[in-house]
Design an enzyme around this catalytic site. Structure first.
Site, short mmCIF file in Angstrom:
data_model
loop_
_atom_site.label_atom_id
_atom_site.label_comp_id
_atom_site.label_asym_id
_atom_site.label_seq_id
_atom_site.Cartn_x
_atom_site.Cartn_y
_atom_site.Cartn_z
NE ARG A 89 2.14 9.26 -4.19
CZ ARG A 89 1.48 10.21 -3.52
NH1 ARG A 89 0.38 10.74 -4.02
NH2 ARG A 89 1.93 10.64 -2.36
CG HIS A 121 0.22 15.33 -7.34
ND1 HIS A 121 1.13 14.30 -7.38
CD2 HIS A 121 -0.37 15.24 -6.12
CE1 HIS A 121 1.08 13.63 -6.23
NE2 HIS A 121 0.18 14.19 -5.46
P1 NAP Z 1 -4.72 5.48 4.36
O1 NAP Z 1 -5.51 6.14 5.45
O2 NAP Z 1 -3.48 4.77 4.71
O3 NAP Z 1 -5.72 4.48 3.63
C1 NAP Z 1 -5.29 3.52 2.73
C2 NAP Z 1 -6.45 2.60 2.41
O4 NAP Z 1 -6.05 1.68 1.39
C3 NAP Z 1 -6.86 1.74 3.62
O5 NAP Z 1 -8.27 1.60 3.65
C4 NAP Z 1 -6.19 0.41 3.34
O6 NAP Z 1 -6.86 -0.71 3.88
C5 NAP Z 1 -6.30 0.35 1.83
N1 NAP Z 1 -5.29 -0.57 1.26
C6 NAP Z 1 -3.95 -0.50 1.33
N2 NAP Z 1 -3.37 -1.54 0.70
C7 NAP Z 1 -4.39 -2.30 0.24
C8 NAP Z 1 -4.45 -3.51 -0.49
N3 NAP Z 1 -3.35 -4.17 -0.87
N4 NAP Z 1 -5.67 -4.01 -0.79
C9 NAP Z 1 -6.80 -3.35 -0.41
N5 NAP Z 1 -6.81 -2.20 0.28
C10 NAP Z 1 -5.62 -1.69 0.60
O7 NAP Z 1 -4.33 6.56 3.25
P2 NAP Z 1 -5.05 7.94 2.91
O8 NAP Z 1 -4.64 9.00 3.85
O9 NAP Z 1 -6.50 7.69 2.72
O10 NAP Z 1 -4.35 8.28 1.48
C11 NAP Z 1 -4.46 7.39 0.39
C12 NAP Z 1 -3.51 7.81 -0.72
O11 NAP Z 1 -3.99 8.99 -1.37
C13 NAP Z 1 -2.11 8.18 -0.29
O12 NAP Z 1 -1.29 7.06 -0.05
C14 NAP Z 1 -1.61 9.03 -1.46
O13 NAP Z 1 -0.94 8.21 -2.39
C15 NAP Z 1 -2.90 9.56 -2.08
N6 NAP Z 1 -2.99 11.03 -1.96
C16 NAP Z 1 -3.01 11.77 -3.10
C17 NAP Z 1 -3.13 13.14 -3.01
C18 NAP Z 1 -3.20 13.98 -4.24
O14 NAP Z 1 -3.16 15.21 -4.15
N7 NAP Z 1 -3.31 13.40 -5.42
C19 NAP Z 1 -3.23 13.75 -1.76
C20 NAP Z 1 -3.21 12.96 -0.63
C21 NAP Z 1 -3.09 11.59 -0.74
P3 NAP Z 1 -6.95 -0.89 5.49
O15 NAP Z 1 -7.88 0.21 5.95
O16 NAP Z 1 -7.55 -2.23 5.66
O17 NAP Z 1 -5.55 -0.74 6.02
C1 GLV Z 2 0.00 13.94 -1.88
O1 GLV Z 2 0.07 13.40 -2.92
C2 GLV Z 2 0.04 13.26 -0.60
O2 GLV Z 2 0.36 12.07 -0.57
O3 GLV Z 2 -0.24 13.91 0.42
#
Ligand code: NAP
Ligand code: GLV
Length: 313
Positions: free
Chosen positions: A228, A276
């Site tokens: 983000r 994005h």
């Molecule tokens: P997720 O499965 O919820 O994983 C989040 C990770 O971040 C987990 O490993 C979590 O730790 C860690 N985390 C959260 N808060 C933390 C902190 N304060 N300190 C250290 N580690 C922390 O999320 P995801 O599905 O992988 O997605 C991640 C992000 O990618 C989304 O939230 C979104 O913003 C972004 N995204 C972007 C796009 C794009 O097109 N640009 C697309 C999809 C997603 P734990 O495992 O210990 O809980």
């Molecule tokens: C895209 O940014 C998502 O969070 O899936």
């Protein structure tokens, strides 16, 4: 069951058609302003606050993305917006993990093989061989080892790169050196050559990409932000590039999207910008995932991907 759908700039007809096929007994409708009729489920992306007014009947809200920051921002700005009865459930992978791995791998290899510099040389018709970056010290650090970060870290490790990963709770991933918790943040960053951000945007993680963080990386490091825009302190990036602390950045997300035409990032040749798109929501995969979870909730079962409102992800 009654399902509300809201996803701006989408082909709502195609989504409703696919949901109707996946859930033949459901009564589906696209939410329009003024619609306060009862509903059991909402399937949304960046919904307006009004959509939830008086909706104490909702059992679950399905977010058509991995990041739930936009939906939780409604609640932060106006506590009580989200119906207490409803779980907030996010997409888990649903085809995004391979896309994210492709995007990040491309960006990392582009920097490792110095294609960014060759692109700039080409613009000047300059034929000059550059020494390759040694693979053994081209350490990639992945912030966030969740559904997407863990897949990205594993994919990078398969190229034989040294890979580190950072998360809140401890993890074990083959080929990846893992670090967990604030106390280990600096050790994780120390000497990293490419920092990849895949954290959720929360009160704890906003502005995490800042001067202090950049200073811990190897001199001439690279940043890849695919999470983000609110994670990045924009002026700190420009300053780090000016000092040479960072040699380049690939940015897919921004504080303001679309990135305004007069934004200084457009003028900086060492910043690569995409709109994005690093991992987009795929309709077919998402409909299947959400439909299966709706059926599970209807049967009284627990589902995965439920957002912890206190943690913010
Ligand atoms: P997720 O499965 O919820 O994983 C989040 C990770 O971040 C987990 O490993 C979590 O730790 C860690 N985390 C959260 N808060 C933390 C902190 N304060 N300190 C250290 N580690 C922390 O999320 P995801 O599905 O992988 O997605 C991640 C992000 O990618 C989304 O939230 C979104 O913003 C972004 N995204 C972007 C796009 C794009 O097109 N640009 C697309 C999809 C997603 P734990 O495992 O210990 O809980
Ligand atoms: C895209 O940014 C998502 O969070 O899936």
């Amino acid at each position: 069951m009654r399902i509300l759908f809201y996803m701006p700039h989408s082909d709502a007809g195609a989504w409703l058609h696919d949901f109707a096929r996946a859930l033949p007994d459901a009564a589906l409708r696209e939410w329009q302003p003024g619609d306060h009729a009862p509903a059991d489920f909402a399937v949304v992306w960046r919904p307006p606050r009004e959509m939830f007014a008086g909706r104490d009947d909702l059992r679950a809200v399905f977010n058509l993305g991995a990041g739930v920051d936009a939906i939780l921002a409604l609640e932060h700005a106006h506590p009580g917006t989200l119906p207490r009865s409803a779980q907030i459930v996010r997409l888990e992978d649903s085809g995004m993990a391979p896309q994210m791995a492709e995007y990040v791998t491309h960006a990392v290899l582009r920097y490792m093989r110095r294609f960014d510099e060759y692109e700039r040389q080409q613009a000047e018709r300059s034929w000059k061989e550059l020494d390759p970056h040694p693979r053994a010290t081209f350490t990639v650090g992945v912030l966030g080892l969740g559904v997407l970060g863990a897949h990205v870290a594993k994919t990078l490790a398969s190229f034989g790169l040294p890979v580190r990963g950072y998360s809140r709770s401890a993890k074990q991933i083959d080929g990846v050196s893992t670090y967990a918790g604030d106390a280990h943040f600096d050790a994780f960053l120390d000497g990293v050559k490419v920092l990849v951000n895949l954290l959720p945007h929360t009160l704890d993680t906003r502005n995490v990409l800042n001067t202090r963080t950049f200073a811990k990386l190897a001199h001439g490091a690279y940043l890849i932000n695919v999470a983000r825009g609110g994670h990045l302190v924009e002026q700190d990036l420009l300053d780090a590039l000016a000092r040479g602390q960072l040699a380049g950045a690939t940015l897919d997300v921004f504080r303001e999207e679309p990135l305004p035409p007069d934004h200084p990032f457009w003028q900086e040749p060492r910043i690569t910008i995409t709109p994005h798109i690093s991992a987009v929501t795929l309709r077919e995969d998402s409909v299947v995932q959400v439909a299966r979870k709706i059926e599970a909730v209807m049967r009284g079962e627990t589902v995965t991907g439920v957002v912890d409102l206190a943690r913010g992800y």
